[in-house]
Scaffold this active site. Structure first.
Site, mmCIF file in Angstrom:
data_model
loop_
_atom_site.group_PDB
_atom_site.id
_atom_site.type_symbol
_atom_site.label_atom_id
_atom_site.label_comp_id
_atom_site.label_asym_id
_atom_site.label_seq_id
_atom_site.Cartn_x
_atom_site.Cartn_y
_atom_site.Cartn_z
ATOM 1 N N LYS A 1 30.878 -5.191 19.660
ATOM 2 C CA LYS A 1 29.812 -6.212 19.810
ATOM 3 C C LYS A 1 29.318 -6.175 21.521
ATOM 4 O O LYS A 1 28.193 -6.110 21.682
ATOM 5 C CB LYS A 1 30.307 -7.665 19.660
ATOM 6 C CG LYS A 1 30.264 -7.750 18.143
ATOM 7 C CD LYS A 1 30.420 -9.221 17.875
ATOM 8 C CE LYS A 1 30.771 -9.648 16.464
ATOM 9 N NZ LYS A 1 29.430 -9.443 15.475
ATOM 10 N N SER B 1 31.934 -14.691 14.163
ATOM 11 C CA SER B 1 32.522 -16.124 13.783
ATOM 12 C C SER B 1 33.609 -16.527 14.562
ATOM 13 O O SER B 1 34.277 -17.493 14.411
ATOM 14 C CB SER B 1 32.956 -16.003 12.301
ATOM 15 O OG SER B 1 32.779 -14.588 11.730
ATOM 16 N N GLU C 1 25.274 -22.989 13.279
ATOM 17 C CA GLU C 1 25.822 -23.399 14.522
ATOM 18 C C GLU C 1 25.189 -22.764 15.732
ATOM 19 O O GLU C 1 25.308 -21.515 15.589
ATOM 20 C CB GLU C 1 27.431 -23.210 14.376
ATOM 21 C CG GLU C 1 28.177 -24.098 13.724
ATOM 22 C CD GLU C 1 29.843 -23.822 13.879
ATOM 23 O OE1 GLU C 1 30.673 -24.603 14.538
ATOM 24 O OE2 GLU C 1 29.904 -22.708 13.393
ATOM 25 N N ASN D 1 34.741 -23.788 11.855
ATOM 26 C CA ASN D 1 35.965 -22.823 11.350
ATOM 27 C C ASN D 1 37.238 -23.544 12.111
ATOM 28 O O ASN D 1 38.261 -23.501 11.762
ATOM 29 C CB ASN D 1 35.861 -21.587 11.706
ATOM 30 C CG ASN D 1 35.013 -20.689 10.984
ATOM 31 O OD1 ASN D 1 35.088 -21.129 9.739
ATOM 32 N ND2 ASN D 1 34.411 -19.456 11.003
ATOM 33 N N ASN E 1 27.779 -17.837 5.002
ATOM 34 C CA ASN E 1 27.419 -16.825 3.882
ATOM 35 C C ASN E 1 27.494 -17.270 2.637
ATOM 36 O O ASN E 1 28.512 -18.465 2.228
ATOM 37 C CB ASN E 1 28.535 -15.843 3.910
ATOM 38 C CG ASN E 1 28.352 -14.702 3.119
ATOM 39 O OD1 ASN E 1 27.400 -14.618 2.224
ATOM 40 N ND2 ASN E 1 29.684 -13.862 2.588
ATOM 41 N N HIS F 1 25.424 -18.961 14.583
ATOM 42 C CA HIS F 1 26.453 -18.627 13.708
ATOM 43 C C HIS F 1 25.936 -19.267 12.169
ATOM 44 O O HIS F 1 25.678 -20.314 11.845
ATOM 45 C CB HIS F 1 27.997 -19.369 14.025
ATOM 46 C CG HIS F 1 28.744 -19.103 12.897
ATOM 47 N ND1 HIS F 1 29.941 -19.971 12.760
ATOM 48 C CD2 HIS F 1 29.111 -17.906 12.423
ATOM 49 C CE1 HIS F 1 30.774 -19.495 11.770
ATOM 50 N NE2 HIS F 1 30.395 -18.059 11.561
HETATM 51 N N1 LIG Z 1 30.627 -12.367 5.936
HETATM 52 C C1 LIG Z 1 30.802 -13.580 6.284
HETATM 53 O O1 LIG Z 1 30.965 -14.556 5.473
HETATM 54 C C2 LIG Z 1 30.518 -13.833 7.740
HETATM 55 C C3 LIG Z 1 29.952 -15.362 7.999
HETATM 56 C C4 LIG Z 1 29.608 -15.719 9.045
HETATM 57 C C5 LIG Z 1 29.529 -14.859 10.238
HETATM 58 N N2 LIG Z 1 30.016 -13.394 10.109
HETATM 59 C C6 LIG Z 1 29.675 -12.582 11.090
HETATM 60 O O2 LIG Z 1 28.569 -11.538 10.913
HETATM 61 C C7 LIG Z 1 28.941 -10.408 11.558
HETATM 62 C C8 LIG Z 1 28.611 -9.286 10.345
HETATM 63 O O3 LIG Z 1 29.428 -9.419 9.441
HETATM 64 P P1 LIG Z 1 28.943 -8.879 7.995
HETATM 65 O O4 LIG Z 1 29.876 -9.623 6.931
HETATM 66 O O5 LIG Z 1 27.593 -8.802 7.622
HETATM 67 O O6 LIG Z 1 29.530 -7.393 8.167
HETATM 68 P P2 LIG Z 1 29.051 -6.129 7.447
HETATM 69 O O7 LIG Z 1 30.423 -5.306 7.617
HETATM 70 O O8 LIG Z 1 28.708 -6.261 6.065
HETATM 71 O O9 LIG Z 1 28.038 -5.568 8.196
HETATM 72 C C9 LIG Z 1 27.950 -5.121 9.368
HETATM 73 C C10 LIG Z 1 26.883 -4.099 9.642
HETATM 74 O O10 LIG Z 1 26.683 -3.495 11.004
HETATM 75 C C11 LIG Z 1 26.533 -2.395 11.215
HETATM 76 N N3 LIG Z 1 26.612 -1.994 12.423
HETATM 77 C C12 LIG Z 1 27.701 -1.516 13.095
HETATM 78 N N4 LIG Z 1 27.710 -1.064 14.191
HETATM 79 C C13 LIG Z 1 26.327 -1.418 14.559
HETATM 80 C C14 LIG Z 1 25.460 -0.919 15.780
HETATM 81 N N5 LIG Z 1 25.997 -0.624 16.792
HETATM 82 N N6 LIG Z 1 24.156 -1.225 15.747
HETATM 83 C C15 LIG Z 1 23.740 -1.671 14.459
HETATM 84 N N7 LIG Z 1 24.548 -1.966 13.474
HETATM 85 C C16 LIG Z 1 25.886 -1.576 13.552
HETATM 86 C C17 LIG Z 1 27.318 -1.452 10.110
HETATM 87 O O11 LIG Z 1 26.787 -0.511 9.655
HETATM 88 C C18 LIG Z 1 27.199 -2.840 9.028
HETATM 89 O O12 LIG Z 1 25.890 -2.474 7.890
HETATM 90 C C19 LIG Z 1 30.416 -10.289 12.030
HETATM 91 O O13 LIG Z 1 30.267 -10.649 13.325
HETATM 92 C C20 LIG Z 1 31.029 -11.459 11.283
HETATM 93 O O14 LIG Z 1 32.046 -12.061 11.695
HETATM 94 C C21 LIG Z 1 30.260 -12.974 8.806
#
Ligand SMILES: NC(=O)c1ccc[n+]([C@@H]2O[C@H](COP(=O)([O-])OP(=O)(O)OC[C@H]3O[C@@H](n4cnc5c(N)ncnc54)[C@H](O)[C@@H]3O)[C@@H](O)[C@H]2O)c1
Length: 725
Positions: free
Chosen positions: A412, A434, A467, A505, A458, A455
């Site tokens: 990140k 998160s 948020e 959370n 899902n 934030h």
């Molecule tokens: N899944 C959940 O329930 C949820 C809920 C709230 C927040 N989040 C947060 O959202 C974020 C993403 O989670 P997710 O579940 O979608 O993950 P995920 O693994 O489904 O997706 C992540 C994506 O990011 C891409 N990626 C990685 N490095 C990258 C870069 N340098 N540039 C562009 N794309 C890049 C990956 O290829 C992948 O497609 C995380 O920070 C997570 O904590 C997730």
């Protein structure tokens, strides 16, 4: 002029020059809408008396000078009125019936011109007249049951007589807002016309009634006499409906069923008797905790919307956005943005990820087409709002970026510093992290004032909350733009300050902590789920953990334990960790506390799994017996206490925002109003006593704060509007 008040005027004559028609117009001074506050109802009384005193009138048109007709009673008065008790409320409604009946009984034909929203009491006003004409874009309905009450100003009596018991049951129990074409179809209104022809149409009806072409007295008689239903109709309209509605509303929402009973009981009665039945039932419901909480919810929602509105006013325009990461969240964010009309770039580093993200969006749009909410052309148009990319090519024109790449601080950091170099000086950067501190993520940025958390939950298209997290260096412009964007996406943004877990959370994980302790002491996790679902949660904690994912839960729990070691760090393993170590991640790999099979629709269906029970045995240290009440207390106390702490620590501004965040973010049972309303309902002192008792055995997760103790002593509450219940 026949009458001139603050909200109502009654003029004699029409624009066409005649002077035998009374034109009653609602136009509440100093407000953008019309509502029936006590003061307005009192004016209506005076206005009707004044009309009755005039000689030579041949008709009445009721209308509005605002965009809406009347949005309903003034809900901000409800808590204050309702606490005056049953007798008061019965009297209050009988008085309103008197006024409304006086309109219904006027010695000449009457008509309402419904130019915009006519809801609740507003709809009930329209039912008093002999005829209704409706503007094409107006909506009409009786949403009272959604507030835990029933239509108390004649809706339960007049609507079934007008549109039939079956239709009335549907409108009232469902609380729907009905479009003009639907209203015309069931006979709720007599004509639908463009808004600029409303008055002419209303006058035309009066002329025809006076000429004897329309028998207004027959219509009036129909509306005021008992409803004639044979046994089969009775059965269909009431008994069948009761079964269906009870199933849909669930045991915690009594109002829809009560409304059906009132319609049924009143159906065979004359107007006065039927209205008395309605008044009594209304008063009973108005005094329930469910009603108190649902009204509170409405008021809290107003607070949240008002706050967001203030930010929105200061926000710079967000016309083009970008999301980094096309995963579960990135894909969802892109869909939501495109679906609500803000064009968005979707960048990922992998071609396959982009394909997947787009496929997901297409699927969601296709569902909208299936449901008739979008045409295929609209879908194609909306899909063009998502522009997939592997490069930063067009990022120079982006107003706001949402970072949604993998949850890894190093990745990140790298991605955020990289994108900062590609966007304009004023572009707002946000992160959907998160668990990572927003203040920390801002450390390597050149313009930390332009950065904040955004934030989402899902699945993004379904969960209403966003948020918006203010880091130490976040500036107001970043918060304002992010709030505005969240609103443009149709979400409810709530601004919070940075801390581990942010607000939602941080509150949810102590609840899971309570769950782990229960399991450790021998509670059956499926029973805990059942008890909490009966309490009102959409899913119990074990099921919820399966949906969240054990990997995510374990990771988030570590962050929380590090942030709040005194109460959230644990010695030894929890059931959640055991599941994780045994690769039972939950729904994402079809096994967790439950196993998942595909149902006929291809959706995961949970089934009990003995393997999960075997694994859980590793952490069970005692074989205690728990009552349902024990389980609820052990689950709810840590959640409520953490909400209190968030408020005390200034993570969230107001009780209203805290409670709404829990309802919108994690499905806290709405009829309970939120964690702080839950404490209020129990009584702060009683809550402290309960928590103290548990803290003795279970430790600091259950220990009340000093401030809460003070509140208990001084009799203070989180919401001050309510006297002792
Ligand atoms: N899944 C959940 O329930 C949820 C809920 C709230 C927040 N989040 C947060 O959202 C974020 C993403 O989670 P997710 O579940 O979608 O993950 P995920 O693994 O489904 O997706 C992540 C994506 O990011 C891409 N990626 C990685 N490095 C990258 C870069 N340098 N540039 C562009 N794309 C890049 C990956 O290829 C992948 O497609 C995380 O920070 C997570 O904590 C997730």
């Amino acid at each position: 002029m026949i009458y001139q008040g603050n909200a109502i005027t009654v003029a004699r004559g029409t624009r066409n020059g005649g002077d035998d028609i009374a034109m009653l117009t609602f136009d509440l001074k100093g407000e953008s809408i019309n509502k029936l506050s006590s003061a307005v109802v009192a004016e209506l009384d005076d206005a009707v008396q004044a009309i009755r005193a005039v000689n030579g009138l041949k008709g009445l048109v009721i209308g509005s000078a605002k965009d809406v007709f009347i949005v309903g009673a003034d809900i901000t008065e409800f808590h204050g009125l309702f606490e005056k008790g049953e007798e008061y409320l019965v009297e209050m409604n009988l008085k309103v019936h008197e006024i409304f009946n006086a309109i219904e009984d006027l010695p000449f034909p009457t008509v309402t011109a419904i130019n915009g929203l006519a809801l609740g009491g507003g709809c009930e006003v329209t039912l008093t007249t002999d005829f209704r004409v409706m503007g094409e874009k107006a909506k009409i309905g009786l949403p009272e049951t959604k507030l835990g009450i029933l239509p108390g100003w004649g809706g339960c009596v007049r609507l079934p007589r007008l549109i039939g018991a079956d239709n009335a049951v549907e409108w009232i129990a469902g609380g729907s807002e009905n479009r003009a074409d639907a209203a015309l179809k069931v006979g709720a209104v007599d004509a639908v016309v463009p808004n600029d022809q409303l008055e002419a149409a209303a006058l035309d009806i009066l002329a025809r009634a006076n000429a004897g072409e329309l028998d207004y007295l027959a219509r009036r008689a129909e509306k005021t006499s008992p409803l004639k239903l044979n046994a089969i109709e009775q059965m269909m309209a009431f008994e069948t409906a009761k079964g269906y509605v009870a199933g849909k509303a669930g045991p915690h929402y009594p109002a829809p069923i009560e409304a059906i009973k009132v319609i049924q009981k009143g159906a065979g009665e004359e107007r006065a008797r039927a209205q008395a039945i309605e008044a009594k039932a209304f008063a009973k419901l108005a005094l329930t905790d469910v009603c108190y909480n649902l009204v509170g919810l409405f008021l809290n929602d107003q607070v949240v919307k008002k706050k967001a509105g203030k930010y929105e006013k200061q926000a710079k325009a967000v016309k083009q956005t970008a999301v980094l990461g096309a995963g579960i969240m990135g894909g969802g964010i892109a869909y939501q943005s495109a679906s609500k009309g803000t064009p968005i770039l979707m960048k990922d580093i992998k071609e396959e990820a982009i394909e997947l993200g787009l496929k997901e969006s297409r699927k969601l749009f296709a569902k909208q087409v299936e449901r008739g909410k979008l045409t295929t052309e609209q879908m194609a148009e909306k899909l063009t709002h998502i522009r997939p990319t592997l490069s930063y090519g067009d990022f120079g024109h982006v107003d706001l970026v949402v970072e949604a790449v993998v949850e890894n601080p190093k990745v990140k950091d790298a991605v955020l510093t990289e994108v900062e170099g590609q966007v304009g000086q004023d572009t707002i950067l946000t992160s959907n992290t998160s668990t990572i501190s927003i203040t920390r993520l801002a450390q390597n940025l050149k313009r930390p004032e332009n950065f904040c958390g955004m934030h989402f939950f899902n699945p993004v298209h379904r969960m209403p909350l966003v948020e918006v997290i203010r880091g130490e260096k976040t500036g107001d412009a970043a918060v304002a733009a992010t709030v505005a964007y969240a609103r443009a996406m149709g979400k409810t943004p709530i601004v919070v300050n940075d801390c581990p877990g942010f607000l939602v959370n941080r509150v949810l994980f102590p609840y899971f902590g309570g769950f782990s302790l229960l399991v450790e002491q021998g509670a059956d996790f499926q029973r805990v789920d059942k008890v909490m679902e009966k309490f009102g949660w959409p899913m119990g904690p074990a099921y919820l953990l399966d949906v969240v994912g054990m990997d995510t839960a374990v990771h988030a729990n570590e962050v929380m334990a590090e942030g709040f070691p005194d109460r959230m760090a644990r010695d030894g393993k929890t059931a959640i960790q055991v599941m994780y170590e045994n690769e039972r991640l939950g729904q994402k790999n079809d096994k967790g506390f439950y196993a998942y099979e595909e149902d006929k629709k291809g959706k995961p269906k949970k089934v009990s799994d003995t393997n999960a029970y075997e694994l859980v045995k590793q952490v069970v240290k005692q074989e205690k017996e728990f009552s349902d009440e024990d389980i609820v207390a052990r689950m709810m106390v840590p959640l409520c206490l953490e909400t209190v702490r968030c408020l005390e620590d200034g993570i969230v501004d107001t009780p209203a925002e805290a409670d709404m965040a829990l309802i919108y973010g994690i499905g806290f049972p709405p009829f309970r109003g939120g964690a702080l309303r839950y404490i209020d309902a129990m009584g702060v002192a009683e809550f402290v006593e309960l928590a103290d008792g548990l803290a003795e055995e279970l430790g600091p997760l259950y220990a009340p704060t000093d401030k809460l103790r003070q509140m208990a002593q001084s009799g203070e509450r989180f919401y001050s509007t309510q006297a002792q219940r």
